[in-house]
Design a protein around this motif. Structure first.
Motif: not given
Length: 910
Positions: A570-578
Motif C-alpha cells: 500500500i505504501i509503495q503504491l501510495s507514494l508512486k501515485y501520490q
C-alpha cells in the motif's frame, strides 16, 4: 483579535466558517469546485480564495474532511504571491518531518488519512491586512453505482454569500449517458420520497457520451448563503451486457453491470441487536427501518428474524416464505421486541451462519445475512464456520458500535460494512442499505481472461461472490498482451436454479483510448514536448482500486506478518501515485513569516460535529500557537446546521399578455409557432424542426383562471427572474455548422451607442437590426424588415422564455431574449452565410467542432476547432459559461480580436 476560518470538505466538499466572537469572518470572495468524471473516475478540484479585509493581520485555517472513498492527490497554498505545495510521504517519515518543523518553530501542515474513518486536514496561516490567500485541493474517487445510478455529491456551506460561487461537473463516458439528475440542494439527512430538480442547475448534453453540469448562483440567489449538498446522478446505456472494456497506455478497466437477468430467490437472515443500549430511540429507529425493509421483501424470498442480547430470541424456528400474512406477522414480532441484556455478537453470528447453511446449501437460492449492532464484542474467526461462504453485511449503529469489528466480519465473509449514524434519518439509512442488497442477480461471478493476457500480480479482484441489481463489478489491471485482451473473454456466474450464466465479451470489444491525449493548443502555439512520464487515467484508476482492495484485504487479516506485507504494498503504491491513504501523509511546510499553527488530521466518527470537534478532537497533536494569537476563547457553534433545502425558485402570479408584441414581431405571413425552434415559420420549412439552442428543463409557464363575480381574469404564473450578474450572462451567442454548443462573447460597447447587430446584404431580403447599448447589455433593438420598422425594449422582469424577436434569414436563425440585465442574442448558422453583416456575423464564414473540455488551473476550458471557407483552421480556447438554458464556450476579447479590429466598426450613426 484573530480570525479562525474553518473550511471543511466532507462526503465530497463541505465548506464552513467559524469565527471568533467579536471579529467579522474572513471574506470568501471566490469558491469554485470543478469535477471531471472520466469513466466513473472523478477528479475534483476545490479552489477557495479568501481576503482579510481587517486592518490587522489575522489567522485563516483551511480545515477539510474527506469521504472514505476519496484520496487526496494534491494541495497547494498561495500566499504573499508564493505557491507552496504539499508532498505525499510515508506516514512515519511525514510525522518526523512534521515534529522537526514544529520543534524549530516553523509552520507546517500535516494531512494524515486514518483507516476506517473520515479524514481531516487542517492548516493555519497568518494573513496580513488586505492580503489574499488561495487554497487548492485535489482529490480522486471512483463513483460507486448504487440502485442504478452513479452519485457525485458536493457539500457546500461557505457560511456567507460568495461573490463568485461556481460548481461545474463534466462527465465523459464511453457509453451513451442515458439519464442525468440534479436533485435540489439538500442537507445531510436522507430524503424520503421524490426530491424534484435543482432549478438553478444547468445540464448541457455536449454529445451522447459527454455532459456538462453547471451551478452558478448569483449573490442574490444565495440569500444568506448556500448550505447543503449539490448532487449529480447519472447512468449509462446497459443495452449490451458485455459492459465497457477500456484500454489506455498498458492498463485496462472493465465495468460490467449486466441487466435482464432473472433475480434469484433469497434466504434472508436478519440478526438484530436488542441489547440494553438499543433502548428508546435506537430501537424505535430499528423497528421503523424493518417496517420499510419487510415491505420490500419479495414473495419468492424466505426470511428468518433473530434478535440477540446475552441470549438469542427467534420469531420462528425456521425460515418462512414472505407471504403477505407472514410479512404482517413478522412486523408484529419486530414491533414487540424489547431491549435489554448484554451483547453476545459471536453467538448471534455463528447461529445465523448455521441456520443459513442448513437451508440454503446449493439449491440455486441466494443466502444473505444482515447483521446490526450498536455495541462491542468479541468474534472468533467466522471463516471456519462459514464454509458455505455466505455473505455477511454488517451495520454499526451509532457512536458506541465497534466499526472495526463490523468491517472485519464483513471483509472476512464476502460482504461489506456500513456505519449508521444516530440521526433522525437512521431508519432511512438502514432501509437504504438493505435496498442495495435486496435483489441478487448472480452468485460466484468470475471474469475469465485468456492466459497470458494480464500480469497476474497487477490485476484487481476478478471474482465476485454476489452481484446485486443496480450495482457494478469493476476489474482493472496491467495488460501483457493487448491482442489477447481484444480476442474476447467470458464472465460466468450462477443464477436462478443453479443455472450457469455466461456473458461473452466479443472480439475487438475493447476500446483503445489514446495516451498521452492530443492536447489542443489555442491558435498556432506549438504543443510542448512531453519530457516526463505522467501516469494515465487508467493507470491511476488501477492503482486506486488496488489500494482499496488491499485495504479491505488487510481488514480481514489477523496475522501480523501478512498485515506488514500488505502495508508495504500500500505504501509503495501510495507514494508512486501520490495518494494520501491510511499509510501515507501529506506534509505542507510554510515559510516562517506566515506564522501558521501546525496541526494534524483528525478522525471524525460523525458526519456532523461541534465546532470544538473541528478545532481539535481528543487525541489531536498539540498545537504550537503563535505568540500573537489571541487568548480570548472562540465562540463555538453547537452544530454545523446545514438546514433544510432552501426555496430556490418561488412563484408569483402577475398579469402577462404578449399577444400584441408577437403580432408586431411578425409582419410577414407566419403559419405557426414551433415550440422546438421557438420561431415563426411555415410548418413545412426545413428549419422548422431544428432546435438551434439548448432547451430548458425548468418548470413550464402555467396558466391559472380565476372567476370573481362576473369578471373572468387569466393570470399567468411563472418563476421569479433569476438574479444573475453580468459575468454570468454573455450578450451574444453563435452556433456554427458542426458545433452544437454556441460560441458566446461580450464586446466593449459604449452605453447609449447604437450598433449594427445583423443586417442582410441580399437583394431579395431587406433586413437590419440595430441595438442600443444600455448599462449592461443591449436594452433596445430597432428592426427593419422590408419597409416596416419596429422597436423593442428589453423587459428584465420578464422571466418567460418567449423571444422578444426572432426571424429566419434563409437558413440563419436569429433570436433575441430577455435577461435580468438586458437582451441576449442567439444566432444559428446551420450553413455558411455570406449575405449577412454585423456583430452577429463575425463567424458567418466558419464551421466548427469541439476538440475536448479539460480542467486547467481548477477551471474547465474548452478547445474548439473552427475552419473558414478558405480552409484556414484555428483552435480557440474558451471557458464554459451558462447560456440560455445550457452552456456556451465563452471567448475573451483577446480571442475575438482575431475576427474584428475595433468595436467602432459596428457603430451606427443616428
Amino acid at each position: 483579535m484573530g480570525i479562525r476560518m474553518v473550511l471543511v470538505i466532507q462526503a465530497c466538499v463541505l465548506i464552513c466558517v467559524i469565527s471568533s466572537q467579536s471579529v467579522k469572518p474572513p471574506k470568501i470572495y471566490f469558491l469554485h469546485v470543478t469535477s471531471e468524471i472520466d469513466y466513473r473516475f472523478a477528479k475534483t478540484v476545490v479552489t477557495s480564495k479568501v481576503v482579510n479585509k481587517e486592518p490587522t493581520a489575522s489567522e485563516a485555517v483551511f480545515d477539510l474532511t474527506l469521504p472514505n472513498e476519496a484520496f487526496i492527490t494534491a494541495f497547494k497554498l498561495t500566499i504573499n504571491g508564493k505557491e507552496i505545495e504539499g508532498k505525499v510521504k510515508e506516514k512515519e517519515q511525514a510525522k518526523q518531518e512534521f515534529e522537526a518543523a514544529k520543534a524549530k518553530g516553523q509552520s507546517a501542515g500535516h494531512i494524515v488519512a486514518k483507516p476506517r474513518e473520515t479524514n481531516k486536514f487542517q492548516i493555519q496561516v497568518n494573513v496580513a491586512a488586505q492580503e489574499k490567500v488561495t487554497f487548492v485541493l485535489t482529490y480522486r474517487e471512483l463513483l460507486k453505482r448504487t440502485n442504478g445510478l452513479y452519485n457525485h455529491v458536493i457539500y457546500i456551506n461557505p457560511g456567507q454569500v460568495v461573490d463568485d460561487l461556481k460548481i461545474n461537473v463534466l462527465i465523459k463516458e464511453s457509453s451513451t449517458i442515458t439519464i442525468i439528475k440534479t436533485p435540489p440542494i439538500r442537507n445531510e439527512l436522507l430524503p424520503e420520497g421524490p426530491e424534484g430538480t435543482n432549478k438553478l442547475a444547468v445540464v448541457d448534453r455536449i454529445s451522447p457520451t459527454k455532459a456538462f453540469i453547471s451551478y452558478e448562483p448569483s449573490p442574490l440567489e444565495q440569500e444568506s448563503g448556500i448550505s447543503g449538498q449539490f448532487i449529480v446522478q447519472y447512468d449509462v446505456d446497459r443495452n449490451n451486457n458485455a459492459g465497457d472494456l477500456l484500454f489506455m497506455d498498458g492498463y485496462f478497466v472493465h465495468f460490467l453491470a449486466p441487466e435482464g437477468i432473472e433475480p434469484m430467490p433469497m434466504d434472508i437472515m436478519f440478526v438484530l441487536d436488542k441489547s440494553g443500549s438499543m433502548e428508546t430511540t435506537k430501537m424505535n429507529q430499528l423497528k421503523e427501518s424493518m417496517m420499510k425493509i419487510l415491505d420490500d421483501v419479495k414473495a419468492e424470498d424466505k426470511i428468518f428474524i433473530m434478535a440477540f442480547a446475552s441470549s438469542l430470541r427467534y420469531w420462528k424456528q425456521e425460515f418462512v416464505q414472505a407471504t403477505p400474512e407472514n410479512i404482517i406477522a413478522s412486523k408484529n414480532y419486530v414491533n414487540n421486541i424489547k431491549s435489554g441484556g448484554g451483547t453476545n455478537i459471536d453467538l448471534a453470528l455463528k447461529e445465523g451462519i448455521k441456520r443459513l447453511t442448513q437451508i440454503s446449501g446449493n439449491k440455486g437460492r441466494a443466502p444473505v445475512l444482515v447483521f446490526l449492532t450498536d455495541g462491542k464484542g468479541r468474534v472468533r474467526d467466522l471463516k471456519r464456520e462459514n464454509e458455505a461462504e455466505i455473505p455477511i453485511f454488517s451495520l454499526a449503529f451509532g457512536r458506541g458500535a465497534d466499526f472495526d469489528l463490523v468491517k472485519r466480519v464483513a471483509a472476512q465473509n464476502n460482504g461489506f460494512g456500513r456505519k449508521i449514524y444516530e440521526d433522525s434519518d437512521a431508519a432511512l439509512q438502514i432501509a437504504g442499505f438493505y435496498k442495495e442488497i435486496s435483489t441478487v442477480l448472480m452468485k460466484n461471478v468470475s471474469f475469465n481472461y485468456i492466459d497470458g493476457t494480464l500480469y497476474d500480480t497487477e490485476v484487481t479482484n476478478t471474482k465476485f461472490s454476489t452481484y446485486f441489481k443496480g450495482s457494478e463489478m469493476v476489474v482493472a489491471g496491467k495488460v501483457k498482451d493487448l491482442n489477447k485482451l481484444q480476442s474476447g473473454l467470458t464472465v460466468n456466474g450462477t443464477g436462478v436454479g443453479n443455472r450457469e450464466i455466461e456473458i461473452p465479451v466479443p472480439r475487438m470489444w475493447c476500446t483503445i483510448l489514446p495516451w498521452p491525449p492530443r492536447r489542443p493548443m489555442p491558435f498556432t502555439t506549438p504543443t510542448p514536448p512531453v519530457t516526463t512520464r505522467n501516469p494515465s487515467i487508467m493507470e491511476k484508476l488501477w492503482a486506486y482500486l488496488t489500494i482499496k482492495q488491499l485495504l479491505k484485504d488487510k481488514d480481514a487479516l489477523d496475522s501480523t506478518n501478512e498485515i506488514k506485507t500488505l502495508n508495504n504494498k500500500i505504501i509503495q503504491l501510495s507514494l508512486k501515485y501520490q495518494f494520501v491513504t491510511p499509510l501515507t501523509s501529506m506534509v505542507v511546510t510554510l515559510p516562517d513569516q506566515t506564522k501558521a499553527n501546525p496541526s494534524e488530521v483528525q478522525t471524525s466518527e460523525r458526519r456532523r460535529e461541534t465546532a470544538a470537534d473541528l478545532a481539535g478532537l481528543s487525541g489531536a497533536m498539540p498545537m504550537a500557537m503563535p505568540k500573537n494569537f489571541p487568548s480570548t476563547p472562540f465562540k463555538r457553534i453547537a452544530k454545523l446546521q446545514l438546514g433544510p433545502p432552501r426555496q430556490i425558485m418561488n412563484f408569483q402570479s402577475i398579469p402577462f399578455n404578449r399577444n400584441a408584441k408577437l403580432q408586431r414581431a411578425s409582419p410577414r405571413q407566419m403559419s405557426m409557432i414551433d415550440p422546438q425552434f421557438r420561431g415563426f415559420m411555415p410548418r413545412n420549412h426545413p428549419m422548422a424542426r431544428r432546435n438551434p439552442f439548448p432547451t430548458t428543463t425548468r418548470p413550464p409557464v402555467t396558466t391559472r383562471t380565476t372567476t370573481l363575480k362576473t369578471t373572468t381574469t387569466t393570470i399567468t404564473s411563472r418563476p421569479i427572474v433569476r438574479k444573475l450578474e453580468k459575468s454570468q450572462i454573455p450578450s451574444f451567442g453563435i452556433t456554427l455548422p458542426g458545433l452544437e454548443t454556441p460560441l458566446c462573447f461580450d464586446l466593449p460597447m459604449n452605453q447609449s451607442k447604437v450598433y449594427n447587430l445583423m443586417s442582410s446584404s441580399s437583394p431579395a431580403k431587406v433586413f437590419k437590426m440595430n441595438g442600443r447599448s444600455g448599462p449592461e447589455m443591449i436594452d433596445r433593438i430597432t428592426v427593419t424588415e422590408d419597409v416596416q420598422t419596429v422597436s423593442y425594449d428589453a423587459q428584465p422582469t420578464d422571466a418567460s422564455k418567449t423571444p422578444v424577436f426572432q426571424t429566419l434569414l434563409e437558413t440563419t436563425s436569429l433570436v433575441a431574449r430577455n435577461t435580468p440585465l438586458g437582451l441576449q442574442f442567439l444566432a444559428n448558422f446551420p450553413a455558411r452565410n455570406n449575405d449577412i453583416n454585423g456583430i452577429l456575423a463575425l463567424f458567418k464564414d466558419y464551421s466548427g467542432n469541439l476538440v475536448d473540455i479539460l480542467i486547467e488551473s481548477g477551471e474547465f476550458v474548452a478547445y474548439v476547432n473552427i475552419e473558414s471557407s478558405s480552409g484556414t483552421l484555428t483552435v480557440l480556447k474558451a471557458t464554459t459559461k451558462e447560456f440560455d438554458d445550457g452552456i456556451c464556450y465563452y471567448l475573451d476579447n483577446e480571442t475575438l480580436q482575431q475576427f474584428y479590429t475595433n468595436i467602432s466598426q459596428f457603430e451606427v450613426t443616428s
